[in-house]
Design a protein around this motif. Structure first.
Motif, mmCIF file in Angstrom:
data_model
loop_
_atom_site.group_PDB
_atom_site.id
_atom_site.type_symbol
_atom_site.label_atom_id
_atom_site.label_comp_id
_atom_site.label_asym_id
_atom_site.label_seq_id
_atom_site.Cartn_x
_atom_site.Cartn_y
_atom_site.Cartn_z
ATOM 1 N N PHE A 75 0.824 -1.204 0.000
ATOM 2 C CA PHE A 75 0.000 0.000 0.000
ATOM 3 C C PHE A 75 0.864 1.262 0.000
ATOM 4 O O PHE A 75 0.590 2.231 -0.712
ATOM 5 N N GLU A 76 1.918 1.242 0.825
ATOM 6 C CA GLU A 76 2.803 2.405 0.891
ATOM 7 C C GLU A 76 3.511 2.641 -0.439
ATOM 8 O O GLU A 76 3.869 3.774 -0.773
ATOM 9 N N LYS A 77 3.716 1.556 -1.197
ATOM 10 C CA LYS A 77 4.371 1.651 -2.509
ATOM 11 C C LYS A 77 3.358 1.529 -3.646
ATOM 12 O O LYS A 77 3.730 1.182 -4.774
ATOM 13 N N ARG A 78 2.092 1.812 -3.352
ATOM 14 C CA ARG A 78 1.019 1.587 -4.315
ATOM 15 C C ARG A 78 1.295 2.249 -5.656
ATOM 16 O O ARG A 78 1.907 3.325 -5.726
ATOM 17 N N ASN A 79 0.827 1.577 -6.689
ATOM 18 C CA ASN A 79 0.998 2.020 -8.073
ATOM 19 C C ASN A 79 2.459 2.033 -8.512
ATOM 20 O O ASN A 79 2.816 2.663 -9.502
ATOM 21 N N THR A 80 3.293 1.307 -7.747
ATOM 22 C CA THR A 80 4.711 1.163 -8.078
ATOM 23 C C THR A 80 5.075 -0.316 -8.004
ATOM 24 O O THR A 80 4.636 -1.024 -7.093
ATOM 25 N N ILE A 81 5.885 -0.781 -8.947
ATOM 26 C CA ILE A 81 6.317 -2.181 -8.928
ATOM 27 C C ILE A 81 7.254 -2.409 -7.746
ATOM 28 O O ILE A 81 8.218 -1.658 -7.545
ATOM 29 N N VAL A 82 6.943 -3.444 -6.951
ATOM 30 C CA VAL A 82 7.772 -3.819 -5.806
ATOM 31 C C VAL A 82 8.361 -5.197 -6.093
ATOM 32 O O VAL A 82 7.626 -6.146 -6.363
ATOM 33 N N THR A 83 9.668 -5.329 -6.034
ATOM 34 C CA THR A 83 10.307 -6.604 -6.332
ATOM 35 C C THR A 83 10.120 -7.592 -5.183
ATOM 36 O O THR A 83 9.884 -7.196 -4.031
ATOM 37 N N LYS A 84 10.260 -8.867 -5.509
ATOM 38 C CA LYS A 84 10.161 -9.901 -4.476
ATOM 39 C C LYS A 84 11.252 -9.714 -3.427
ATOM 40 O O LYS A 84 11.005 -9.872 -2.221
ATOM 41 N N GLU A 85 12.456 -9.387 -3.889
ATOM 42 C CA GLU A 85 13.570 -9.200 -2.956
ATOM 43 C C GLU A 85 13.280 -8.064 -1.975
ATOM 44 O O GLU A 85 13.602 -8.151 -0.793
ATOM 45 N N GLU A 86 12.663 -6.995 -2.459
ATOM 46 C CA GLU A 86 12.325 -5.869 -1.588
ATOM 47 C C GLU A 86 11.298 -6.278 -0.543
ATOM 48 O O GLU A 86 11.387 -5.883 0.626
ATOM 49 N N LEU A 87 10.327 -7.091 -0.960
ATOM 50 C CA LEU A 87 9.315 -7.546 -0.008
ATOM 51 C C LEU A 87 9.929 -8.435 1.065
ATOM 52 O O LEU A 87 9.604 -8.316 2.251
ATOM 53 N N PHE A 88 10.820 -9.341 0.664
ATOM 54 C CA PHE A 88 11.478 -10.191 1.655
ATOM 55 C C PHE A 88 12.283 -9.347 2.647
ATOM 56 O O PHE A 88 12.260 -9.596 3.850
ATOM 57 N N GLN A 89 12.986 -8.340 2.122
ATOM 58 C CA GLN A 89 13.825 -7.512 2.984
ATOM 59 C C GLN A 89 12.994 -6.635 3.913
ATOM 60 O O GLN A 89 13.298 -6.505 5.099
#
Length: 238
Positions: A168-182
């Motif tokens: 949600f905080e990064k909404r409308n922006t692509i978030v990588t899997k690595e970023e989510l794990f971190q």
């Protein structure tokens, strides 16, 4: 009832000794000896961390881990006499969070469990420290781990809420899997399967049609994007 730790191991004497030691150190603990008893225990109690042996008498701890990951989001620490690199990699890639070879030191095991419990408490604190974030049609309620989606309130588990909050905080922006794990798991050494399970659960809860998601969209080979446009001027933001 709430337990800090559940041991799944058919070595009864070792499990009893570990349980007694943990209880002495103020870590509430119980143990079971089979996968069936494990699933029943998880259905009836709240558990923070699972200690899982690979070689159970009639089944594989690897298969049990996969089964648990379908329905539960909790740290899994493998404890096993099998210590090859292949075994460790399999354990971590199917959803395990850590691996400790038998025979283990009770003090080392306790230190690992306490570290996991500390990370869990930090994760829970991080999603409750600030007031609710909102942007129609999704509103996050951090004090209750709930989200309002198109006017419907849904309850989320702590990790599900943390994942939705970050998207949600990064909404409308692509978030990588690595970023989510971190950012969500505070670690990068997780399998795609772990993330896929959580995304699927979120879609089931917030999407009208999880198979054709409106909000959480997959960007193949990269990660995810939460599409959440602001409301029109006729519907003020909350």
């Amino acid at each position: 009832m709430h337990y800090n730790c559940l041991i799944v191991d058919d070595e009864i004497e070792l499990s009893e000794m570990t349980t007694e030691y943990f209880q002495m150190m103020n870590v509430s603990c119980a143990f079971v000896t089979t996968g069936a008893k494990c699933m029943q225990f998880l259905a009836e109690h709240e558990v923070d961390i699972l200690l899982l042996d690979i070689n159970l008498k009639s089944e594989s701890g690897f298969e049990l881990c996969k089964q648990i990951r379908v329905n539960y989001d909790l740290p899994i620490l493998f404890i096993s006499a099998r210590g090859s690199d292949d075994d460790v990699l399999i354990a971590l890639n199917i959803g395990g969070d850590d691996y400790l070879k038998k025979p283990y030191s009770l003090s080392i095991l306790l230190a690992k469990v306490n570290a996991m419990l500390h990370r869990l408490s930090l994760n829970q604190k991080s999603v409750t420290d600030s007031p609710a974030k909102s942007a129609l049609p999704i509103v996050l309620h951090e004090e209750t781990f709930c989200a309002t989606v198109d006017g419907k309130t849904v309850e989320l588990k702590a990790r599900e809420f943390a994942l939705l909050k970050y998207l949600f905080e990064k909404r409308n922006t692509i978030v990588t899997k690595e970023e989510l794990f971190q950012q969500v798991w505070k670690d990068t050494f997780f399998s795609d399967g772990t993330l896929n399970v959580h995304i699927r659960r979120l879609r089931t809860k917030i999407e009208e049609n999880p198979n054709n998601p409106k909000y959480i969209n997959t960007v193949w080979g990269t990660g995810y994007i939460l599409k959440c446009e602001s409301a029109s001027s006729e519907r003020p933001l909350l």
